[in-house]
Design a protein around this motif. Structure first.
Motif, mmCIF file in Angstrom:
data_model
loop_
_atom_site.group_PDB
_atom_site.id
_atom_site.type_symbol
_atom_site.label_atom_id
_atom_site.label_comp_id
_atom_site.label_asym_id
_atom_site.label_seq_id
_atom_site.Cartn_x
_atom_site.Cartn_y
_atom_site.Cartn_z
ATOM 1 N N ARG A 191 -12.135 13.837 6.332
ATOM 2 C CA ARG A 191 -13.017 13.063 5.452
ATOM 3 C C ARG A 191 -13.767 13.917 4.733
ATOM 4 O O ARG A 191 -14.121 13.679 3.436
ATOM 5 N N LEU A 204 -11.438 15.257 2.039
ATOM 6 C CA LEU A 204 -11.351 14.198 0.877
ATOM 7 C C LEU A 204 -12.878 13.817 0.132
ATOM 8 O O LEU A 204 -12.790 12.970 -0.704
ATOM 9 N N VAL A 261 -12.581 3.697 5.027
ATOM 10 C CA VAL A 261 -11.290 4.120 4.532
ATOM 11 C C VAL A 261 -10.297 3.095 4.827
ATOM 12 O O VAL A 261 -10.031 2.971 6.237
ATOM 13 N N GLY A 277 -6.016 2.751 4.777
ATOM 14 C CA GLY A 277 -4.922 3.442 4.358
ATOM 15 C C GLY A 277 -3.497 3.095 4.819
ATOM 16 O O GLY A 277 -3.296 2.069 5.552
ATOM 17 N N GLU A 313 -12.506 2.973 0.463
ATOM 18 C CA GLU A 313 -11.755 4.280 -0.054
ATOM 19 C C GLU A 313 -10.358 3.629 0.228
ATOM 20 O O GLU A 313 -10.071 3.315 1.316
ATOM 21 N N VAL A 325 -6.477 5.224 0.925
ATOM 22 C CA VAL A 325 -5.512 6.612 0.910
ATOM 23 C C VAL A 325 -4.191 6.316 1.383
ATOM 24 O O VAL A 325 -4.012 5.342 2.421
ATOM 25 N N ILE A 341 -0.460 7.763 2.060
ATOM 26 C CA ILE A 341 0.291 9.057 2.599
ATOM 27 C C ILE A 341 1.801 8.816 2.586
ATOM 28 O O ILE A 341 2.228 7.540 3.172
ATOM 29 N N THR A 377 -8.949 5.561 -5.074
ATOM 30 C CA THR A 377 -7.567 5.988 -4.412
ATOM 31 C C THR A 377 -7.306 7.432 -4.342
ATOM 32 O O THR A 377 -7.546 8.165 -5.349
ATOM 33 N N TYR A 378 -6.828 7.957 -2.988
ATOM 34 C CA TYR A 378 -6.172 9.085 -2.736
ATOM 35 C C TYR A 378 -4.742 9.127 -2.478
ATOM 36 O O TYR A 378 -4.574 8.490 -1.748
ATOM 37 N N LEU A 415 -2.022 11.247 -1.285
ATOM 38 C CA LEU A 415 -1.917 12.597 -0.430
ATOM 39 C C LEU A 415 -0.501 13.030 -0.303
ATOM 40 O O LEU A 415 -0.272 14.072 0.137
ATOM 41 N N ILE A 466 -4.825 12.061 9.961
ATOM 42 C CA ILE A 466 -4.867 11.194 9.096
ATOM 43 C C ILE A 466 -5.308 9.726 9.701
ATOM 44 O O ILE A 466 -6.213 9.137 9.218
#
Length: 372
Positions: free
Chosen positions: A186, A189, A196, A198, A227, A229, A231, A255-256, A258, A267
């Motif tokens: 965290r 990021l 979060v 994901g 948020e 995430v 992956i 948005t992330y 990765l 993660i």
């Protein structure tokens, strides 16, 4: 016992990961792994663990005499107590070659949950149909990773009496609650206390990232802060399709992307909620169990054995329903405001996986089947 495993390939995938965990955690038996293709991702890892590895270097989808002869010679030389095959091409080629080498203790492995022609290669369906006919005479037992896979295979003609279910097992010394890892990811990021959400899973129509993004667009419209995430392979800024979907849902700032990571336990700890929005094709989704083992509650669509893994400790929703997925996400975000109840859910999620899906549990079940 000496056990030879024959697998179609050793690239990144569910069957490959289960095979790796099985042979590296079963110290009572000797394991030899044969890849019909190349060493892939897991080959070097197996060698590092001292596992004997052979590559046949077949081209994908092509069976030629020279690799078959090599396979036959390896089997004759080692004269194993058990041959365990993984995935349809290996079930067919490995099963027949083992029989030709005089071996009768042959076990197949099923990983598929359906044979929808829109989503399954025609060549895979043809091999599976051929295997169905051979299932009555080649394998002693057929090990399925998921309850949901049994009907699909028996409908195809597989011998139902031979099918047994062994769920996947996980290394719970790696997948566990780890507050330090959570803080590090965290911090990397630059995420504070915002919830979060994901999903770990390659970019593929099967995973239905579009549906997840559209559902989260609704969640944001309702005033929830979070948020996102994502992956997995091809989840990066070069993927113009998913970037357009993210922008359309007004989620660009949240948005992330990765891409593919090697620190999945960390993660999973960094997430507050893991969502698997798959539309089809899941057998036994590893990411759900991995998230829950890290104390991360899960929302998953009712595909494959998702319901079996989640049990009473998460949320199952109808697949391809953006409305129901968005409602489930909002319900979980609301639940997070009750810290005591949320912590109980985290702990019970982890306990459920520890009691039912440990690597030791899986290894023990495989050994029982091999011993007959």
């Amino acid at each position: 016992m000496k056990i030879v495993h024959i697998i179609t390939g050793l690239h990144n995938g569910g069957a490959e990961g289960v095979l790796y965990r099985l042979v590296t955690h079963d110290h009572a038996n000797e394991h030899i792994v044969i890849s019909m293709m190349d060493a892939g991702k897991y080959g070097p890892m197996l060698l590092d663990k001292g596992i004997d590895l052979h590559d046949l270097n077949m081209s994908a989808g092509k069976i030629s005499p020279k690799p078959l002869l090599k396979l036959y010679k390896i089997l004759k030389k080692n004269n194993p107590d058990v041959v365990q095959t993984w995935m349809y091409h290996a079930d067919l080629v490995g099963g027949l070659t083992a029989r030709a080498a005089g071996i009768t203790n042959i076990f197949w492995n099923l990983r598929h949950s359906n044979f929808d022609s829109n989503h399954t290669k025609s060549s895979t369906i043809k091999i599976a149909k051929l295997n169905a006919k051979l299932s009555k005479v080649i394998p002693k037992k057929i090990i399925s990773c998921a309850q949901g896979a049994i009907k699909a295979h028996t409908d195809l003609g597989y011998c139902e009496e031979k099918i047994v279910v062994i769920g996947n097992g996980y290394d719970l010394s790696t997948f566990k609650i780890d507050d330090n890892s959570r803080s590090l990811i965290r911090s990397e990021l630059n995420i504070g206390k915002t919830p979060v959400i994901g999903m770990v899973g390659r970019y593929d129509p099967q995973k239905n990232h579009r549906g997840l993004i559209e559902a989260l667009g609704i969640v944001k419209e309702k005033g929830y802060a979070f948020e996102l995430v994502l992956i997995g392979r091809d989840l990066n800024d070069e993927n113009e399709i998913i970037l357009e979907q993210i922008k359309k849902a007004n989620l660009y700032n949240e948005t992330y992307l990765l891409g593919q990571r090697n620190d999945i336990p960390s993660i999973m700890n960094a997430l507050d909620i893991h969502v698997l929005s798959s539309s089809y094709g899941e057998g036994f989704p590893n990411v759900i169990a991995e998230a829950m083992a890290c104390g991360t509650p899960c929302i998953a669509t009712d595909i494959g054995d998702s319901k079996v893994i989640v049990g009473d400790y998460g949320t199952i929703v109808e697949s391809n329903s953006i409305e129901k997925l968005s409602l489930a996400i909002m319900k979980n975000l609301d639940l997070m405001h009750d810290d005591k109840q949320w912590q109980r859910l985290r702990q019970s999620s982890q306990q459920h996986i520890m009691q039912n899906f440990s690597i030791q549990n899986m290894v023990s079940k495989y050994k029982d089947i091999w011993l007959g």
